[in-house]
Motif scaffolding. Sequence first.
Motif, PDB file in Angstrom:
ATOM      1  N   GLU A  99       0.826  -1.204   0.000  1.00 52.07           N
ATOM      2  CA  GLU A  99       0.000   0.000   0.000  1.00 52.07           C
ATOM      3  C   GLU A  99       0.866   1.261   0.000  1.00 52.07           C
ATOM      4  O   GLU A  99       0.620   2.202  -0.759  1.00 52.07           O
ATOM      5  N   THR A 102       2.647  -5.738  -6.993  1.00 55.10           N
ATOM      6  CA  THR A 102       2.552  -4.288  -6.763  1.00 55.10           C
ATOM      7  C   THR A 102       3.892  -3.588  -6.932  1.00 55.10           C
ATOM      8  O   THR A 102       3.975  -2.376  -6.743  1.00 55.10           O
ATOM      9  N   ASN A 103       4.927  -4.339  -7.297  1.00 55.84           N
ATOM     10  CA  ASN A 103       6.256  -3.744  -7.480  1.00 55.84           C
ATOM     11  C   ASN A 103       6.764  -3.940  -8.900  1.00 55.84           C
ATOM     12  O   ASN A 103       7.961  -3.993  -9.149  1.00 55.84           O
ATOM     13  N   PHE A 122       0.773   0.945 -11.213  1.00 59.33           N
ATOM     14  CA  PHE A 122      -0.062   1.486 -10.137  1.00 59.33           C
ATOM     15  C   PHE A 122      -1.503   1.078 -10.414  1.00 59.33           C
ATOM     16  O   PHE A 122      -2.012   1.250 -11.522  1.00 59.33           O
ATOM     17  N   TYR A 123      -2.153   0.518  -9.402  1.00 57.36           N
ATOM     18  CA  TYR A 123      -3.493  -0.037  -9.570  1.00 57.36           C
ATOM     19  C   TYR A 123      -4.559   0.836  -8.910  1.00 57.36           C
ATOM     20  O   TYR A 123      -4.367   1.349  -7.803  1.00 57.36           O
ATOM     21  N   GLN A 163       2.844   1.689  -3.391  1.00 59.35           N
ATOM     22  CA  GLN A 163       2.066   2.017  -4.585  1.00 59.35           C
ATOM     23  C   GLN A 163       2.011   3.525  -4.834  1.00 59.35           C
ATOM     24  O   GLN A 163       2.129   3.969  -5.978  1.00 59.35           O
ATOM     25  N   THR A 174      -7.893   2.602  -4.018  1.00 58.55           N
ATOM     26  CA  THR A 174      -6.551   2.029  -4.067  1.00 58.55           C
ATOM     27  C   THR A 174      -6.495   0.847  -3.111  1.00 58.55           C
ATOM     28  O   THR A 174      -7.498   0.491  -2.477  1.00 58.55           O
TER      29      THR A 174
END
Length: 499
Positions: free
Chosen positions: A29, A295-296, A300-301, A32, A318
């Motif tokens: 989190e 997530t890396n 970006f989601y 991101q 997010t």
Amino acid sequence: MLNFLKKNIALIWAKKHVQKANDFKQNAEKNQEKLLLSLVRTAEKTLFGREHQFENIHSIEDFQRNVQIADYEDLKQYIEKVKKGQRNILWTETPEYFAKTSGTTSGSKYIPISKEGMPYQVAGAQSALFHYISKKGNADFVNGKMIFLQGSPELEEVFGIKTGRLSGIVAHHIPNYLQKNRLPSWETNLMEDWEAKVDKIVEETEKENMTLISGIPPWLIMYFEKLIEKNGKKIKQLFPNLQLIVTGGVNYEPYREKMEELLGGKVDIVQTFPASEGFFAFQDDYNKEGLLLLTNHGIFYEFVPLEEYGKSNARRLTLKDIELNKDYALILTTNSGLWAYSIGDVVRFIDKNPHRILVSGRTKHFTSAFGEHVIAFEVEEAMKATVEKLSAQITEFHLAPEVNPEEGLPYHEWFIEFEKEPENLDVFKNELDNQLRKRNTYYDDLISGNILQKLKISKLSKNAFQEYAKSEGKLGGQNKIPRLANDRKIADLLGIYKI
């Protein structure tokens, strides 16, 4: 001795890789937002960045105010400039590749892959294998032959940018330590005729020591059936050392029973979630449901609640905001220059520590002719429960609404190609209807309120879906037939295969 060393090196690499991966799992989190701002700073001087005032973006909230959710049509004007060789448009450089995909409204889509983005496409698959090796404590498969069922690796050039199918592009980046054991041959991979290609793959692989096979389930089934037809043996008899199947592209669960029947023995399955826009997730524990969200990996989601998708005031959540077991439209911002891009996939979180998802459908693939908004995950789960309970087996299915029947109330029509028919089709139909009603309260209300009658089943002849795909020029490649639709375009064409 060499095989022993190779296996043990793989085990050491896998252990180190999984330990290193724990950081991104625990800090997803926080990292991101850092990633988003890094992407924004990098692209500040691009045409897109200038038009959307990237210099004023210092938070996620700033980004969401300045950059609206976009689909391919919205970004097409920029991509057309990139295709003509213009630089600094969506990203700081021209892309290293275009992944060419088929679009419904836009014709062919050209998805940019930057030199920063390409390594992550390969790293996602590598990470899936390393997690598997670490969890299994066994890397025997590295000493056998491996097959990757994929599109042609032949690339064309669009204003100097190499262009082709994603699987063909990735073929150029398979690590050297896998190339030696890789099948089929380069010449076979170049073949465009899918049926002839699979026949050739059968010829090249049937006598080999196959230990890993990768591809989307419909391709694998076609390949396995041809192997069995030619040799009269189940796959584990042909390939006794087959240890692992890596699959992606579509939900594996509806194909599991059919695959197990063809395999005829235990083989581990690792599911992945790759796309032209990025490699998003993979099954980090082959014994557990759910795919680990990467997530890396330069992405970006954002997540839009499915019931709000397409509305002007839709919330853009997010990772810190998401809830478990809710469906979200997946929105991407990538290090290849896609900004708040709606990829069309729907995901559902089943865990937050770490973040694990299921791919539950497509934003454009649903049935809601009567307001029920049935999605792929619901029909696939309903079908899975039904075939398990009644010992039936299916090859493929498609669901479409029948709004104006010749007589009686409207209904859902299911086109099903059975591998093994149920003993009683009426019992099967009622069970399938009940299973869907359990999973979708709107559908249940429509049945209870006598707005709809119970579903109807149309049985299709053997190989009906393959024949349909062939007639539409969509056999093989990266083509997938939607499991459900909100109209009868596919249904009407499948109608000729009714029995």
